[in-house]
Design a protein around this motif. Structure first.
Motif, PDB file in Angstrom:
ATOM      1  N   ASN A  13      19.135  -4.511  -3.408  1.00 46.04           N
ATOM      2  CA  ASN A  13      20.359  -4.586  -4.218  1.00 46.04           C
ATOM      3  C   ASN A  13      20.041  -4.866  -5.687  1.00 46.04           C
ATOM      4  OD1 ASN A  13      22.136  -4.146  -2.015  1.00 46.04           O
ATOM      5  ND2 ASN A  13      21.908  -6.296  -1.415  1.00 46.04           N
ATOM      6  N   ASN A  14      19.079  -4.141  -6.192  1.00 45.99           N
ATOM      7  CA  ASN A  14      18.677  -4.222  -7.595  1.00 45.99           C
ATOM      8  C   ASN A  14      18.094  -5.574  -7.984  1.00 45.99           C
ATOM      9  OD1 ASN A  14      19.437  -1.593  -8.014  1.00 45.99           O
ATOM     10  ND2 ASN A  14      21.463  -2.108  -8.839  1.00 45.99           N
ATOM     11  N   LYS A  15      17.746  -6.360  -6.980  1.00 45.68           N
ATOM     12  CA  LYS A  15      17.059  -7.611  -7.276  1.00 45.68           C
ATOM     13  C   LYS A  15      15.561  -7.321  -7.394  1.00 45.68           C
ATOM     14  CE  LYS A  15      20.399 -10.440  -4.739  1.00 45.68           C
ATOM     15  NZ  LYS A  15      20.595 -11.375  -3.613  1.00 45.68           N
ATOM     16  N   GLY A  16      14.867  -8.224  -7.952  1.00 43.99           N
ATOM     17  CA  GLY A  16      13.422  -8.070  -8.055  1.00 43.99           C
ATOM     18  C   GLY A  16      12.969  -7.522  -9.372  1.00 43.99           C
ATOM     19  N   THR A  17      13.893  -7.063 -10.247  1.00 39.65           N
ATOM     20  CA  THR A  17      13.462  -6.530 -11.543  1.00 39.65           C
ATOM     21  C   THR A  17      12.939  -7.631 -12.447  1.00 39.65           C
ATOM     22  OG1 THR A  17      15.716  -6.735 -12.401  1.00 39.65           O
ATOM     23  CG2 THR A  17      15.077  -4.604 -11.425  1.00 39.65           C
ATOM     24  N   ALA A  18      13.328  -8.856 -12.111  1.00 40.08           N
ATOM     25  CA  ALA A  18      12.884  -9.978 -12.948  1.00 40.08           C
ATOM     26  C   ALA A  18      11.641 -10.656 -12.367  1.00 40.08           C
ATOM     27  CB  ALA A  18      14.016 -10.999 -13.100  1.00 40.08           C
ATOM     28  N   ASP A  19      11.166 -10.193 -11.211  1.00 39.01           N
ATOM     29  CA  ASP A  19       9.967 -10.784 -10.614  1.00 39.01           C
ATOM     30  C   ASP A  19       8.775 -10.607 -11.551  1.00 39.01           C
ATOM     31  OD1 ASP A  19      11.308 -11.590  -8.362  1.00 39.01           O
ATOM     32  OD2 ASP A  19      10.754  -9.823  -7.165  1.00 39.01           O
ATOM     33  N   ASP A  47      -2.138 -11.547  -6.797  1.00 39.45           N
ATOM     34  CA  ASP A  47      -1.879 -11.499  -8.235  1.00 39.45           C
ATOM     35  C   ASP A  47      -0.402 -11.677  -8.545  1.00 39.45           C
ATOM     36  OD1 ASP A  47      -4.565 -11.039  -8.883  1.00 39.45           O
ATOM     37  OD2 ASP A  47      -4.336  -8.881  -8.501  1.00 39.45           O
ATOM     38  N   GLY A  48       0.371 -11.916  -7.511  1.00 46.90           N
ATOM     39  CA  GLY A  48       1.794 -12.129  -7.712  1.00 46.90           C
ATOM     40  C   GLY A  48       2.598 -10.859  -7.865  1.00 46.90           C
ATOM     41  N   SER A  49       1.980  -9.736  -7.634  1.00 50.52           N
ATOM     42  CA  SER A  49       2.686  -8.463  -7.789  1.00 50.52           C
ATOM     43  C   SER A  49       3.434  -8.116  -6.519  1.00 50.52           C
ATOM     44  CB  SER A  49       1.701  -7.349  -8.151  1.00 50.52           C
ATOM     45  OG  SER A  49       1.124  -7.582  -9.410  1.00 50.52           O
ATOM     46  N   THR A  50       4.644  -7.626  -6.682  1.00 51.16           N
ATOM     47  CA  THR A  50       5.461  -7.176  -5.560  1.00 51.16           C
ATOM     48  C   THR A  50       5.236  -5.683  -5.344  1.00 51.16           C
ATOM     49  OG1 THR A  50       7.326  -6.602  -6.961  1.00 51.16           O
ATOM     50  CG2 THR A  50       7.210  -8.884  -6.167  1.00 51.16           C
ATOM     51  N   PRO A  51       5.713  -5.129  -4.227  1.00 52.06           N
ATOM     52  CA  PRO A  51       5.656  -3.677  -4.052  1.00 52.06           C
ATOM     53  C   PRO A  51       6.312  -2.932  -5.206  1.00 52.06           C
ATOM     54  CG  PRO A  51       6.135  -4.724  -1.962  1.00 52.06           C
ATOM     55  CD  PRO A  51       6.187  -5.812  -3.008  1.00 52.06           C
ATOM     56  N   LEU A  52       7.383  -3.548  -5.828  1.00 51.54           N
ATOM     57  CA  LEU A  52       8.052  -2.887  -6.945  1.00 51.54           C
ATOM     58  C   LEU A  52       7.122  -2.789  -8.152  1.00 51.54           C
ATOM     59  CD1 LEU A  52      10.719  -1.619  -7.806  1.00 51.54           C
ATOM     60  CD2 LEU A  52      11.466  -3.876  -8.629  1.00 51.54           C
ATOM     61  N   HIS A  53       6.314  -3.821  -8.405  1.00 50.88           N
ATOM     62  CA  HIS A  53       5.327  -3.749  -9.488  1.00 50.88           C
ATOM     63  C   HIS A  53       4.392  -2.545  -9.292  1.00 50.88           C
ATOM     64  CE1 HIS A  53       6.289  -8.036 -10.413  1.00 50.88           C
ATOM     65  NE2 HIS A  53       5.818  -7.736 -11.639  1.00 50.88           N
ATOM     66  N   VAL A  61      10.496   3.413  -6.148  1.00 55.14           N
ATOM     67  CA  VAL A  61      11.214   2.409  -6.950  1.00 55.14           C
ATOM     68  C   VAL A  61      12.692   2.414  -6.588  1.00 55.14           C
ATOM     69  CG1 VAL A  61      11.959   1.814  -9.290  1.00 55.14           C
ATOM     70  CG2 VAL A  61       9.565   2.402  -8.851  1.00 55.14           C
ATOM     71  N   SER A  62      13.247   3.620  -6.488  1.00 58.59           N
ATOM     72  CA  SER A  62      14.673   3.743  -6.143  1.00 58.59           C
ATOM     73  C   SER A  62      14.958   3.169  -4.759  1.00 58.59           C
ATOM     74  CB  SER A  62      15.069   5.222  -6.204  1.00 58.59           C
ATOM     75  OG  SER A  62      16.441   5.380  -5.883  1.00 58.59           O
ATOM     76  N   ALA A  63      14.054   3.472  -3.779  1.00 54.24           N
ATOM     77  CA  ALA A  63      14.263   2.959  -2.414  1.00 54.24           C
ATOM     78  C   ALA A  63      14.173   1.442  -2.369  1.00 54.24           C
ATOM     79  CB  ALA A  63      13.226   3.582  -1.485  1.00 54.24           C
ATOM     80  N   LEU A  64      13.224   0.876  -3.098  1.00 52.18           N
ATOM     81  CA  LEU A  64      13.082  -0.577  -3.115  1.00 52.18           C
ATOM     82  C   LEU A  64      14.282  -1.255  -3.784  1.00 52.18           C
ATOM     83  CD1 LEU A  64       9.279  -0.865  -3.997  1.00 52.18           C
ATOM     84  CD2 LEU A  64      10.360  -1.722  -1.909  1.00 52.18           C
ATOM     85  N   LEU A  65      14.721  -0.705  -4.935  1.00 53.28           N
ATOM     86  CA  LEU A  65      15.874  -1.274  -5.629  1.00 53.28           C
ATOM     87  C   LEU A  65      17.118  -1.218  -4.751  1.00 53.28           C
ATOM     88  CD1 LEU A  65      15.289   0.183  -9.215  1.00 53.28           C
ATOM     89  CD2 LEU A  65      15.075  -2.219  -8.530  1.00 53.28           C
ATOM     90  N   HIS A  66      17.247  -0.126  -4.031  1.00 53.48           N
ATOM     91  CA  HIS A  66      18.405   0.001  -3.140  1.00 53.48           C
ATOM     92  C   HIS A  66      18.325  -1.029  -2.019  1.00 53.48           C
ATOM     93  CE1 HIS A  66      21.616   1.884  -0.843  1.00 53.48           C
ATOM     94  NE2 HIS A  66      20.812   1.849   0.233  1.00 53.48           N
ATOM     95  N   SER A  67      17.107  -1.271  -1.500  1.00 50.90           N
ATOM     96  CA  SER A  67      16.941  -2.195  -0.382  1.00 50.90           C
ATOM     97  C   SER A  67      17.221  -3.638  -0.797  1.00 50.90           C
ATOM     98  CB  SER A  67      15.515  -2.093   0.176  1.00 50.90           C
ATOM     99  OG  SER A  67      15.307  -3.022   1.214  1.00 50.90           O
ATOM    100  N   LEU A  88       0.830  -1.217   0.000  1.00 52.85           N
ATOM    101  CA  LEU A  88       0.000   0.000   0.000  1.00 52.85           C
ATOM    102  C   LEU A  88       0.858   1.258   0.000  1.00 52.85           C
ATOM    103  CD1 LEU A  88      -2.800  -1.098   2.496  1.00 52.85           C
ATOM    104  CD2 LEU A  88      -2.804  -1.193   0.008  1.00 52.85           C
ATOM    105  N   ALA A  89       1.964   1.233   0.738  1.00 53.54           N
ATOM    106  CA  ALA A  89       2.862   2.402   0.758  1.00 53.54           C
ATOM    107  C   ALA A  89       3.458   2.630  -0.619  1.00 53.54           C
ATOM    108  CB  ALA A  89       3.955   2.189   1.795  1.00 53.54           C
ATOM    109  N   ALA A  90       3.831   1.528  -1.310  1.00 54.82           N
ATOM    110  CA  ALA A  90       4.412   1.633  -2.649  1.00 54.82           C
ATOM    111  C   ALA A  90       3.384   2.162  -3.643  1.00 54.82           C
ATOM    112  CB  ALA A  90       4.918   0.260  -3.099  1.00 54.82           C
TER     113      ALA A  90
END
Length: 776
Positions: free
Chosen positions: A660-666, A635-641, A652-658, A609-611
């Protein structure tokens, strides 16, 4: 011989017997222009003598200055010839301006000494005419002229009485020439009651003529009590509504003098009985002030007989409005109807109450004035305690319950506790309901009228009465933040947990309205801190939804449970995370052991919800409490989605930093990556962040659409350009877009763009064709 007269025109000749009248006007023009002060009177005389027409008079009187009026008179006379000029001097100037006439006569006499033929001099003519006026002037003024030459005019025969009257009139006329200029003979006759002499003059004189004080003959006769003259003037059509300098009509004059028969005659003839003078007084005021009771009674009788409805107040209404209680008493004694209504259907008592005129109201009540709802309501509306008590005492048991109850509601609205007390003591039902379902207590609670509320409570009003939606006085008082009323209800034992139709307690309302003081009062009185209200929300849910940090502290201190879920499966932490600026509340909840991993009915965590809302401070705080960055919802969506789809680059920047740039392939349930979501929504800046973090540019979803397909389908030109140009500089050859990739239905990104016909899609199509070397 003519040259001897200094200032006379030597070329002037005339066939008339005495040619000098024109010459005298010319020689003494300045004296005449500035010396004539009674121009209107002079004009009347000239018309009577046939030397001037009424039409000419009307034109002259439109001229503003007296000097210019006089000058115009002389011009007209010269144009009309010698005979008109002679008439001007004698008798007109002699009667209108006797002093000026004597000066002219003296002047002419001095000139005549140089002339041998006295029979041809104006002075001789004037001397002869002076003698003749004694015998004939009365008849000349009161009889209509045919303007024949004096030489062929024959005097009329008259009876003995008529002859006697004319002799008297002649004497008056002679006396008039010696009197002050401001006096008027016809007004003098009316003053003295000399009807016979007056009638001799009335035929050829404007019956509505006024003296310098704007008094008509009717005014003068009314003032001096001459009934016969009044009747004669009325018969001849005298105007009854003319006012003098102080606004008095003839009826005012008669009433002030107590001439009752004249009052009756004038009123019967149609004289306006309600006209006011410059001091706002009617004839009846003047009659009452001078204690002319018979005249008062006569006017009251006339008013009562008038069949037309009153467009203004009656005399009694006026007295009530002015608080003239003595006049009211006199009117009532004279037969005035105490309950007569004006054109607004209001009684005199209503007027007295409206003006808070207690004395007059008391007089009217003693005379039997009817006390109805309108009067009670007016007293209530204006907070008139004393008058209201008078009205209620007088009305006794005659007022219906509906009138009293309606007045009670009016008093509650006006917040007048004394009136409320008086009405209840007089029989008003303290627990009555109006059409909306309110009792007086409920209404006072909703309006926050504390003193009235306390009076009603003391008068045994039901504290647990409810509106149709089951709202109690407690709910209404909390809603408008009335601490005193809430405290009074609780002190009297009302259940603080009573709910209305939607299960909402007073505590829910206090929290929703961010009213910490009321929250404290209710909690101390035993309000249930975890009460479940609308949609399964507890007070803590509501406070968290709206970011009310102070209230959250109070609730947590009172053992509110932060783990409780509403109907959506959300905890207070979910709602706080979704609220912009809710980081303080989130911190309070997390400190109170709220679980950041809890999921709602859609398996969303507070981080989701915060994202979604872009609350980067809340997201950072949740991450510090080890919230799961890559948690997936149903629905399988992450906060990054969600952050990518909403275009919140900072999140997006805060999540990627947290991570380590993982999760882009989720991938979510549709196998879409966060880059798909950003491209589909046209968020270019987010796409850059994801690509820089290693997001696969040619990743395909379940329809084999790449992010480029998604951007092209939505017509997002900037994202299309970003994706196509990515890696063109050779630094990212391994993550370069493939323009030839086709989706599940065999279409490239270009073909997808071509399927739409908007300007944006056409731009995307042109750009892709150039990149694919299909066009230049």
């Amino acid at each position: 011989m003519f040259n001897i007269l200094k200032g006379f025109d030597p070329h002037v000749t005339s066939n008339y017997m005495n040619p000098y009248a024109v010459d005298v006007i010319r020689a003494k023009r300045r004296d005449l222009v500035y010396g004539i002060s009674h121009t209107e009177e002079l004009l009347e005389l000239l018309i009577t003598e046939g030397a001037m027409t009424a039409a000419k008079r009307s034109i002259i009187l439109t001229i503003r200055s007296r000097k210019d009026q006089n000058s115009r008179v002389l011009d007209i006379l010269e144009a009309r010839g010698e005979r008109a000029c002679r008439k001007f001097f004698h008798p007109c100037l002699m009667l209108a301006e006797p002093d000026l006439y004597q000066r002219i006569k003296t002047y002419v006499g001095s000139v005549s000494e140089h002339i041998q033929d006295t029979s041809r001099q104006l002075i001789g003519y004037l001397l002869e005419r002076d003698q003749e006026v004694v015998n004939n002037m009365g008849a000349q003024i009161v009889t209509k002229k045919t303007h024949l030459s004096p030489a062929i005019k024959k005097p009329k025969k008259s009876s003995g009485k008529k002859k006697e009257t004319r002799i008297l009139l002649q004497e008056k006329l002679l006396d008039k020439s010696a009197q002050s200029k401001s006096e008027n003979l016809i007004h003098e006759l009316a003053t003295n009651g000399e009807l016979l002499l007056l009638e001799e003059l009335l035929e050829d004189i404007n019956i509505n003529t006024m003296n310098p004080s704007n008094e008509t003959l009717l005014h003068v006769a009314a003032e001096h009590g001459h009934l016969s003259i009044i009747e004669r003037l009325i018969h001849r059509g005298a105007r009854l509504d003319l006012q003098d300098n102080i606004g008095h009509t003839a009826l005012h004059r008669a009433a002030s003098r107590g001439h009752t028969e004249i009052v009756r005659a004038l009123a019967k003839a149609g004289a306006p009985i309600h006209n006011v003078d410059l001091q706002g007084k009617t004839p009846i005021h003047l009659a009452a002030e001078n204690e002319h009771l018979n005249s008062v009674k006569a006017l009251v009788e006339v008013e009562a007989k008038q069949s037309e409805s009153h467009t203004l107040d009656t005399f009694l209404h006026m007295a009530a409005t002015e608080d003239n209680w003595r006049l009211a008493e006199l009117l009532l004694q004279s037969g005035a109807a105490v309950d007569a209504v004006n054109n607004h259907k209001k009684t005199a008592l209503f007027n007295a109450v409206h003006r808070n005129n207690e004395k007059t109201a008391s007089v009217l009540l003693k005379a039997g004035a009817k006390v109805d709802y309108e009067v009670i309501h007016e007293a209530t509306k204006l907070h008139q305690d004393t008058i209201l008590q008078l009205l209620l005492a007088d009305a006794g048991g005659f007022l219906c319950k509906e009138a009293l109850d309606s007045a009670l509601f009016s008093a509650v609205r006006q917040n007048h506790d004394a009136v409320v007390t008086a009405l209840i003591d007089s029989g008003a039902d303290v627990n009555t309901h109006n059409k909306q379902g309110y009792t007086p207590l409920l209404l006072s609670a909703e309006l926050g009228h504390t003193e009235v509320f306390r009076v009603l409570a003391a008068k045994q009003a039901k504290l647990d009465a409810t509106l149709p939606d089951m709202s109690t006085a407690l709910h209404l008082a909390v809603h408008i933040d009335s601490v005193p009323i809430v405290q009074t209800l609780l002190d009297k034992g009302l259940d603080p947990n009573i709910t209305r139709a939607n299960a909402q307690t007073a505590l829910h309302l206090a929290v929703q309205g961010n009213r910490p003081e009321l929250v404290s009062v209710l909690l101390k009185a035993g309000a249930q801190v975890n009460a479940v209200g609308p949609d399964g929300l507890t007070p803590l849910h509501m406070a968290s939804q709206q970011g009310h940090a102070d209230v959250v502290i109070q609730l947590l201190h009172s053992k509110a449970d932060p783990s409780l879920k509403d109907r959506l499966g959300r905890t207070p932490l979910h709602w706080a995370a979704a609220f912009h600026g809710g980081s303080h509340v989130v911190d309070l909840l997390l400190s109170a052991k709220a679980n950041p991993h809890t999921i709602d009915n859609e398996k969303k965590t507070a981080l989701h919800l915060a994202a979604t809302e872009g609350n980067v401070d809340v997201l950072t705080l949740l991450l510090s409490y080890k919230a799961q960055e890559q948690a997936k919802d149903m629905d399988g969506s992450t906060p990054l989605h969600y952050a990518a789809a909403s275009g919140h680059a900072s999140v997006v920047s805060a999540l990627l930093h947290s991570i380590n740039n993982k999760g882009t392939a989720d991938r979510n349930a549709w196998r879409k990556t966060p880059l798909h979501a950003a491209a589909e929504k046209g968020h270019d800046s987010v796409a850059v962040l994801l690509l820089e973090a290693g997001a696969k540019i040619n990743a395909t979803d379940h329809n084999k659409d790449t992010p480029l397909h998604c951007a092209a389908r939505s017509g997002h030109q900037e994202v299309v350009k970003r994706l196509v140009n990515w890696g063109q500089d050779g630094t990212r050859q391994k993550n370069k877009v493939n323009l030839q990739l086709t989706n599940k239905v065999g279409k490239t990104a270009l073909q997808v763009a071509e399927s739409e016909d908007t300007p944006e899609h056409k731009s995307v199509t042109t750009f892709l064709k150039r990149k694919m070397l299909l066009i230049k």
